[in-house]
Design a protein around this motif. Structure first.
Motif, PDB file in Angstrom:
ATOM      1  N   ALA A  70      58.640  18.734  56.268  1.00  0.00           N
ATOM      2  CA  ALA A  70      58.812  17.326  55.913  1.00  0.00           C
ATOM      3  C   ALA A  70      57.874  16.428  56.705  1.00  0.00           C
ATOM      4  CB  ALA A  70      60.264  16.907  56.148  1.00  0.00           C
ATOM      5  N   LEU A  71      57.394  16.912  57.857  1.00  0.00           N
ATOM      6  CA  LEU A  71      56.501  16.116  58.697  1.00  0.00           C
ATOM      7  C   LEU A  71      55.135  16.777  58.773  1.00  0.00           C
ATOM      8  CD1 LEU A  71      59.005  15.343  61.599  1.00  0.00           C
ATOM      9  CD2 LEU A  71      58.276  13.794  59.782  1.00  0.00           C
ATOM     10  N   ASP A  72      54.097  15.970  58.923  1.00  0.00           N
ATOM     11  CA  ASP A  72      52.719  16.466  58.982  1.00  0.00           C
ATOM     12  C   ASP A  72      52.234  16.703  60.405  1.00  0.00           C
ATOM     13  OD1 ASP A  72      52.263  16.618  56.287  1.00  0.00           O
ATOM     14  OD2 ASP A  72      51.429  14.603  56.129  1.00  0.00           O
ATOM     15  N   CYS A  73      53.100  17.161  61.286  1.00  0.00           N
ATOM     16  CA  CYS A  73      52.675  17.449  62.650  1.00  0.00           C
ATOM     17  C   CYS A  73      53.296  18.774  63.084  1.00  0.00           C
ATOM     18  CB  CYS A  73      53.066  16.313  63.603  1.00  0.00           C
ATOM     19  SG  CYS A  73      54.825  15.969  63.682  1.00  0.00           S
ATOM     20  N   PRO A  74      52.695  19.417  64.078  1.00  0.00           N
ATOM     21  CA  PRO A  74      53.266  20.678  64.551  1.00  0.00           C
ATOM     22  C   PRO A  74      54.639  20.430  65.183  1.00  0.00           C
ATOM     23  CG  PRO A  74      51.431  20.002  65.941  1.00  0.00           C
ATOM     24  CD  PRO A  74      51.476  19.054  64.790  1.00  0.00           C
ATOM     25  N   PRO A  75      55.513  21.441  65.210  1.00  0.00           N
ATOM     26  CA  PRO A  75      56.871  21.257  65.733  1.00  0.00           C
ATOM     27  C   PRO A  75      56.921  20.675  67.145  1.00  0.00           C
ATOM     28  CG  PRO A  75      56.691  23.392  64.680  1.00  0.00           C
ATOM     29  CD  PRO A  75      55.308  22.792  64.709  1.00  0.00           C
ATOM     30  N   GLU A  76      55.982  21.032  67.991  1.00  0.00           N
ATOM     31  CA  GLU A  76      56.014  20.527  69.368  1.00  0.00           C
ATOM     32  C   GLU A  76      55.670  19.049  69.457  1.00  0.00           C
ATOM     33  OE1 GLU A  76      52.034  22.511  68.631  1.00  0.00           O
ATOM     34  OE2 GLU A  76      54.107  23.116  68.369  1.00  0.00           O
ATOM     35  N   ALA A  77      55.124  18.466  68.390  1.00  0.00           N
ATOM     36  CA  ALA A  77      54.781  17.046  68.385  1.00  0.00           C
ATOM     37  C   ALA A  77      55.871  16.175  67.769  1.00  0.00           C
ATOM     38  CB  ALA A  77      53.466  16.827  67.633  1.00  0.00           C
ATOM     39  N   VAL A  78      56.957  16.780  67.297  1.00  0.00           N
ATOM     40  CA  VAL A  78      58.048  16.011  66.697  1.00  0.00           C
ATOM     41  C   VAL A  78      58.774  15.235  67.780  1.00  0.00           C
ATOM     42  CG1 VAL A  78      60.252  16.164  65.465  1.00  0.00           C
ATOM     43  CG2 VAL A  78      58.334  17.612  64.772  1.00  0.00           C
ATOM     44  N   ARG A  79      59.001  13.966  67.551  1.00  0.00           N
ATOM     45  CA  ARG A  79      59.719  13.092  68.473  1.00  0.00           C
ATOM     46  C   ARG A  79      60.859  12.409  67.730  1.00  0.00           C
ATOM     47  NH1 ARG A  79      57.750  15.963  71.432  1.00  0.00           N
ATOM     48  NH2 ARG A  79      56.088  15.597  72.916  1.00  0.00           N
ATOM     49  N   MET A  80      61.852  11.976  68.487  1.00  0.00           N
ATOM     50  CA  MET A  80      63.005  11.299  67.903  1.00  0.00           C
ATOM     51  C   MET A  80      62.866   9.803  68.134  1.00  0.00           C
ATOM     52  SD  MET A  80      64.439  13.949  66.712  1.00  0.00           S
ATOM     53  CE  MET A  80      65.907  13.231  66.024  1.00  0.00           C
TER      54      MET A  80
ATOM     55  N   PRO B  73      64.250   5.737  67.944  1.00  0.00           N
ATOM     56  CA  PRO B  73      65.491   5.124  68.450  1.00  0.00           C
ATOM     57  C   PRO B  73      66.631   5.191  67.441  1.00  0.00           C
ATOM     58  CG  PRO B  73      63.801   3.461  68.052  1.00  0.00           C
ATOM     59  CD  PRO B  73      63.162   4.795  67.834  1.00  0.00           C
ATOM     60  N   ASP B  74      66.297   5.343  66.169  1.00  0.00           N
ATOM     61  CA  ASP B  74      67.325   5.438  65.132  1.00  0.00           C
ATOM     62  C   ASP B  74      67.804   6.871  64.917  1.00  0.00           C
ATOM     63  OD1 ASP B  74      64.965   6.376  64.139  1.00  0.00           O
ATOM     64  OD2 ASP B  74      64.873   5.028  62.424  1.00  0.00           O
ATOM     65  N   GLY B  75      67.260   7.834  65.705  1.00  0.00           N
ATOM     66  CA  GLY B  75      67.682   9.224  65.600  1.00  0.00           C
ATOM     67  C   GLY B  75      66.965  10.011  64.520  1.00  0.00           C
ATOM     68  N   ILE B  76      65.921   9.451  63.956  1.00  0.00           N
ATOM     69  CA  ILE B  76      65.173  10.118  62.890  1.00  0.00           C
ATOM     70  C   ILE B  76      63.926  10.763  63.488  1.00  0.00           C
ATOM     71  CG2 ILE B  76      63.874   9.755  60.765  1.00  0.00           C
ATOM     72  CD1 ILE B  76      65.878   7.612  60.028  1.00  0.00           C
ATOM     73  N   ALA B  77      63.676  12.011  63.098  1.00  0.00           N
ATOM     74  CA  ALA B  77      62.516  12.745  63.591  1.00  0.00           C
ATOM     75  C   ALA B  77      61.241  12.179  62.976  1.00  0.00           C
ATOM     76  CB  ALA B  77      62.654  14.222  63.251  1.00  0.00           C
TER      77      ALA B  77
END
Length: 138
Positions: free
Chosen positions: A32-42, A44-48
């Motif tokens: 769902a995201l265009d970045c590697p898993p280690e670059a996923v951040r949360m 303030p609304d709790g959405i990755a």
């Protein structure tokens, strides 16, 4: 009676057609995201998201399919793993603190309550040190 049977047949065919359409439109396995898993951040609304934000907590990392660091995970985070539960999670944290951290899976296996099956679960969902995000946990 024949009219009722025909109506039921039409309804059944309609439901089958709806099932086929739903199956064709079902989400695929693409990330769902265009970045590697280690670059996923949360956010303030709790959405990755990719980019700014906090690193996912243990529970969030598990939900994202990432591994936990067995040497830093809390007992609450470890208790979320299948088959671990609160008492084994507490024993793992106590053993880790007493020994200064786990350096090998043999040390983890020596914790009372960790058998072959639980060791496999821990090896699949955790890492000894910073996880490499080499792929999904499950």
């Amino acid at each position: 009676m024949a009219g009722r049977t025909a109506a039921l047949a039409v309804a059944a065919l309609g439901l089958m057609g709806l099932g086929v359409v739903a199956r064709l439109r079902w989400p695929d396995s693409a990330p769902a995201l265009d970045c590697p898993p280690e670059a996923v951040r949360m956010g303030p609304d709790g959405i990755a998201t990719c980019g700014d934000g906090l690193a996912p907590s243990g529970a969030q990392a598990l939900a994202l399919g990432r591994r936990l660091d067995l040497n830093t995970a809390t007992s609450e985070e470890l208790a979320l793993l299948p088959g671990v539960g609160p008492s084994l999670a507490r024993r793992l944290v106590e053993a880790r603190e007493e020994g200064g951290g786990f350096e090998s899976w043999e040390q983890v296996d020596a914790v009372p309550g960790v058998g072959a099956a639980k060791l496999q679960t821990l090896q699949a969902a955790t890492a000894l040190g910073a996880p490499s995000d080499a792929g999904p946990v499950w």
